[in-house]
Write a protein that holds these residues in place. Sequence first.
Motif, PDB file in Angstrom:
ATOM      1  N   ARG A  37       7.225 -11.406  -1.707  1.00  0.00           N
ATOM      2  CA  ARG A  37       6.655 -10.301  -2.497  1.00  0.00           C
ATOM      3  C   ARG A  37       5.133 -10.260  -2.432  1.00  0.00           C
ATOM      4  N   LEU A  40       4.795  -5.825   0.262  1.00  0.00           N
ATOM      5  CA  LEU A  40       5.988  -4.975   0.222  1.00  0.00           C
ATOM      6  C   LEU A  40       5.745  -3.669   0.968  1.00  0.00           C
TER       7      LEU A  40
ATOM      8  N   ARG B  36      17.562  -8.740  -5.441  1.00  0.00           N
ATOM      9  CA  ARG B  36      16.183  -8.619  -5.932  1.00  0.00           C
ATOM     10  C   ARG B  36      16.132  -8.261  -7.422  1.00  0.00           C
ATOM     11  N   GLU B 204      10.637   0.008  -3.429  1.00  0.00           N
ATOM     12  CA  GLU B 204       9.748  -1.168  -3.342  1.00  0.00           C
ATOM     13  C   GLU B 204       8.374  -0.884  -3.941  1.00  0.00           C
TER      14      GLU B 204
END
Lengths: 226, 226, 226, 226
Positions: A37, A40, B36, B204
Amino acid sequence: MASKTGRAKKAKAESPASTRLLATRLATIAREFHARRWALGTSGNYSVVLQRDPLQLLITSSGLDKSALSPNDFLDIDPDAGVIRGKGKPSAEAFLHLAVARNTHAGCILHTHSVWNTLLSERHANISGLAIAGYEMLKGLQGVTTHVHREWIPILENSQDVPALAEKVSSLLQRESSLHGFLLSGHGLYTWGTDIAEARRHVEILEFLLEVVGRREFSGAVASFD
Amino acid sequence: MASKTGRAKKAKAESPASTRLLATRLATIAREFHARRWALGTSGNYSVVLQRDPLQLLITSSGLDKSALSPNDFLDIDPDAGVIRGKGKPSAEAFLHLAVARNTHAGCILHTHSVWNTLLSERHANISGLAIAGYEMLKGLQGVTTHVHREWIPILENSQDVPALAEKVSSLLQRESSLHGFLLSGHGLYTWGTDIAEARRHVEILEFLLEVVGRREFSGAVASFD
Amino acid sequence: MASKTGRAKKAKAESPASTRLLATRLATIAREFHARRWALGTSGNYSVVLQRDPLQLLITSSGLDKSALSPNDFLDIDPDAGVIRGKGKPSAEAFLHLAVARNTHAGCILHTHSVWNTLLSERHANISGLAIAGYEMLKGLQGVTTHVHREWIPILENSQDVPALAEKVSSLLQRESSLHGFLLSGHGLYTWGTDIAEARRHVEILEFLLEVVGRREFSGAVASFD
Amino acid sequence: MASKTGRAKKAKAESPASTRLLATRLATIAREFHARRWALGTSGNYSVVLQRDPLQLLITSSGLDKSALSPNDFLDIDPDAGVIRGKGKPSAEAFLHLAVARNTHAGCILHTHSVWNTLLSERHANISGLAIAGYEMLKGLQGVTTHVHREWIPILENSQDVPALAEKVSSLLQRESSLHGFLLSGHGLYTWGTDIAEARRHVEILEFLLEVVGRREFSGAVASFD
């Protein structure tokens, strides 16, 4: 142009034969950073110095999904960000990579957009930087041998005029020669290392330290803490 | 019905032969989003526009565990959410997907329930939306080319009367044509893209930005920050 | 003994032949929950109702590392927590599993120790429970059909006198028949479902909701929020 | 030298034949801890007691990337941290491992640098320790049988003079014999166990408890909570 600071060396130059391997390693790092992360969507970009004189970088193509980057998604560019080899166009931020390469000993330059680097780059923008001191983890930065160290991470104001921003990066790096990275406000972190492994380690170390500082500063417990 | 806004096009229509492939890609995204933590349990639902005139969507069946979705867990539905092909029944929220498909250029619509989108959808419900501005990451949203951008994410009050809610979604999307997504209060995020890759990237980007805003606003450090 | 509440049924009874399969599924869940940080070290324990009359449970052996649980790490126990089959001894908390099995329709009972359930079980111990209301995700709990629902999660004071604690659990479940779970203060969450899949979903849903409430309550932003 | 405290025993000694297996297990733990963000970059180091009299440890070589540690990255050292077997040099912190081995029953010693242990080691440095009490998870620590337990985790001031720091560790462990670990301020956690499995479990338990305490203390909700 590549020897502006006198620090640039022929060293780090890579033979064309090894370029594919370098692209493979950068693509692996790109997918790893996405999974962690730190970059992204299409954010983040990564480069390696292929040659110093004249300067030549291997850099991510623009606009690609960083969760699925492959070795084909890198370009060779010249000192003006012109494409020497590969398809696609270089990231708009190629000029920042070139500025870092010219003004440091970097062999690899990595740029991430994490939650904590974004939050702190915004919070400290008004004083143009962030100091991190007293942590053992600082020793993970090249040349730092004690936790009694104050690491200054400058923050430049973000801009879409990348060539102008690159000039500011060059001035900054010429003025302050002991930096390990800098932030762009509301944008992200640039760091580098003499090779890919050192640059990747610097991302890990700085992202860790920024999370520590971020959790402390965004905790509402600051007053009782300091 | 499919041409209500004049923006709907025959474009995006998919041949039956490719439907299986689309279901496979959506199932992969469903499992990824579960991993996620963006759509736990049976929450979340996902669709692709198969045909524009008349409108036809491929959409997740109702009530399935999103950690184990397979390509068989999708249905073809008509403009009234009637099943054309496949077993099971469509998600109750199919009407919201249909409303988005009718009123945007979306080729793919994704709906997530993350911790941060839930918290912010509740916190900002009283002013019916949330503005996010100044972040480089905003450029990951289709059509945004600078961080000097203010993204408005409207918040609609959650309701179990889905057809009525779908009407509100349609009105909203006809009124505000530059949106990339909206929130339902205490419920989650809807976003979309011209194709699956763009819709996934929008999730995202928006989830990242909502986490940044969420960590800042729920930090107790807001006062000293602003 | 197994029919104390009148709600117990022969239903859910499993043939010995299927016991191995159930142990395999529970072991998979145990490793998954460890990876999701819901049951670290030797914490957490998991059971399935094998037979209702007399009551028989398949339950984790005591003191094992939950990151490496195998199908051999489960025991069959009788209504007094005596071992019918398998080696090792049952978890001390077997009496709590038996109490839940006797007083609900549970076919599977899962117990987790997450960061957020620990924090909230401590914070709300003085009022003996925690209410969660208004979230769409509540619909992931069996029988809940609208977000306009107030889920009460009672908190019992933790104790090492497990048989006495089991009595309190029985009283609680006889008094309040619509619960989906309860907390032990400073200890963790018990939840259950008619089968393994439903129980696992209840863990996901409740852990999600507890994280939402936890991040809100431990944010320092409570005052401006409520 | 190895029998300074009288508690050291010949026990735990490992035959050379099993050393390779132990290195393999420690390397696996190193990569696991890196993935769990407990020891990023080159931080963290790990040892096993191979022999008690004279003392001999298997310990990580200095300066290696912990995400890629292999069984070859360990050394056998003598009581003065001299290398008996293997290449590279031992971690500077070998003296701390030796001090723990001499003054406890440890068969394995693990050192981590997590975000939460760093934050709390800094926050509580002024009172030289941190007490954790009332949590069921404390029972994961060897010898603790009830949540009605107060675990004291001393904090020593970090120093680059490792031999001097090792003396302080020895004094501490001789003074307080019931410890399960200690913190170095702004640096990290040392914990141990009679074997690798117990030491690893102690890391899991202590990191969990430090996260619980950390999220509570850095929440801005402390006042209303206590």
